[in-house]
Design a protein around this motif. Structure first.
Motif, PDB file in Angstrom:
ATOM      1  N   TYR A 194       0.863  -1.184  -0.165  1.00 41.48           N
ATOM      2  CA  TYR A 194      -0.095  -0.064   0.048  1.00 41.48           C
ATOM      3  C   TYR A 194       0.980   1.316   0.063  1.00 41.48           C
ATOM      4  CZ  TYR A 194      -4.330  -2.230   0.881  1.00 41.48           C
ATOM      5  OH  TYR A 194      -5.672  -2.976   0.798  1.00 41.48           O
ATOM      6  N   GLN A 226       0.647   5.411   1.163  1.00 44.32           N
ATOM      7  CA  GLN A 226       0.077   6.187   1.927  1.00 44.32           C
ATOM      8  C   GLN A 226       0.644   7.635   1.989  1.00 44.32           C
ATOM      9  OE1 GLN A 226      -0.249   5.732   6.325  1.00 44.32           O
ATOM     10  NE2 GLN A 226      -2.113   6.739   6.328  1.00 44.32           N
ATOM     11  N   SER A 277      -2.093  12.462   5.730  1.00 40.60           N
ATOM     12  CA  SER A 277      -3.544  12.968   5.953  1.00 40.60           C
ATOM     13  C   SER A 277      -4.515  12.106   4.978  1.00 40.60           C
ATOM     14  CB  SER A 277      -3.860  14.437   5.678  1.00 40.60           C
ATOM     15  OG  SER A 277      -2.912  15.164   6.521  1.00 40.60           O
ATOM     16  N   GLN A 278      -4.050  10.983   4.391  1.00 41.31           N
ATOM     17  CA  GLN A 278      -4.910   9.998   3.658  1.00 41.31           C
ATOM     18  C   GLN A 278      -4.901   8.712   4.072  1.00 41.31           C
ATOM     19  OE1 GLN A 278      -4.368  10.443  -0.535  1.00 41.31           O
ATOM     20  NE2 GLN A 278      -4.057  12.794  -0.513  1.00 41.31           N
ATOM     21  N   GLY A 279      -5.759   7.647   3.752  1.00 35.54           N
ATOM     22  CA  GLY A 279      -6.021   6.299   4.116  1.00 35.54           C
ATOM     23  C   GLY A 279      -4.868   5.823   3.083  1.00 35.54           C
ATOM     24  N   PRO A 280      -4.418   4.635   3.571  1.00 35.58           N
ATOM     25  CA  PRO A 280      -3.607   3.916   2.564  1.00 35.58           C
ATOM     26  C   PRO A 280      -4.207   3.419   1.034  1.00 35.58           C
ATOM     27  CG  PRO A 280      -3.179   2.953   4.844  1.00 35.58           C
ATOM     28  CD  PRO A 280      -4.362   3.824   4.834  1.00 35.58           C
ATOM     29  N   TYR A 332       3.633   0.703   2.569  1.00 35.52           N
ATOM     30  CA  TYR A 332       3.658  -0.394   3.568  1.00 35.52           C
ATOM     31  C   TYR A 332       3.463  -1.742   2.890  1.00 35.52           C
ATOM     32  CZ  TYR A 332       2.475   3.102   6.901  1.00 35.52           C
ATOM     33  OH  TYR A 332       2.259   4.221   7.749  1.00 35.52           O
TER      34      TYR A 332
END
Lengths: 110, 118
Positions: free
Chosen positions: A36, A38, A41-44, A87
């Protein structure tokens, strides 16, 4: 669950190929490897996933050797906008649980 | 297709209080997973709900709980807040979730709720 280990940070320059390797201790038969991305301030965001050998999509390639104890995310010709945290994730489809690595902060320089 | 939405985006609470966070998954997705993200511990799996049932749970104390409604929307509750609960709480939805012996089903993450406990 498999524990994943990845480098804390990496630097690169625009146009280069970047390879980020993740180690998977105790990986199980039902574990799938996923990567992932990222941004702050954002989701993965899903990049790519695989089980064995090589997988390629429009943004990256994923190499998983036969013993599956590691995986390498390859980003071709990175740009400044690829600066993010990457990630490595092990997903056990039998237990239905996921284990994220600590993330690799990739910084792409001009 | 609308993405995963989480409300509120930011929340400030004091120790001992309780908090409820909400997540609306992508239409048609039946699985909702919750994660806690902190600088020290990284991304940690809290639990997963599928068709209104908790299917899996991570290693968190009982103060962390959740539920899922018939429309797949999910809520997460944390009771008796502690300073260490300050974190970004992320919700992710997928079609069928992580388990079931299937190949991994892509998770779509929301922007998260930033919880600060004072």
């Amino acid at each position: 669950l498999a524990k994943t280990t990845q480098p804390i940070s990496m630097d690169s320059y625009e146009g280069q190929e970047v390879n980020i390797t993740c180690s998977h201790n105790n990986i199980a038969t039902n574990d799938y490897i996923t990567w992932y991305q990222q941004f702050p301030s954002q989701g993965p965001r899903f990049i790519i996933q695989g089980y064995k050998t090589k997988v390629t999509n429009e943004v990256a390639s994923l190499f998983i050797p036969a013993d599956r104890k590691s995986s390498t995310l390859s980003l071709p010709r990175v740009s400044l906008s690829d600066t993010a945290v990457y990630y490595c994730l092990s997903v056990n489809t039998n237990a239905g649980k996921s284990t994220f690595g600590d993330g690799t902060t990739l910084t792409v320089k001009p | 297709k609308a993405g995963v939405t989480q409300t509120p985006r930011y929340l400030i609470k004091t120790r001992g209080q309780q908090v409820t966070l909400s997540c609306s998954p992508i239409s048609g997705h039946r699985s909702v997973s919750w994660y806690q993200q902190t600088p020290g511990q990284g991304l940690q799996f809290l639990f997963e709900y599928f068709s209104e049932t908790q299917r899996n749970k991570g290693n968190f104390p009982g103060r962390f709980s959740g539920r899922q409604f018939s429309n797949s929307r999910s809520e997460m509750n944390v009771s008796t807040l502690e300073l260490g609960d300050s974190a970004l709480y992320l919700c992710a939805s997928s079609l069928v979730g992580l388990a079931g012996g299937l190949s991994y089903n892509e998770q779509f993450f929301g922007p998260g709720t930033r919880l600060t406990v004072l």
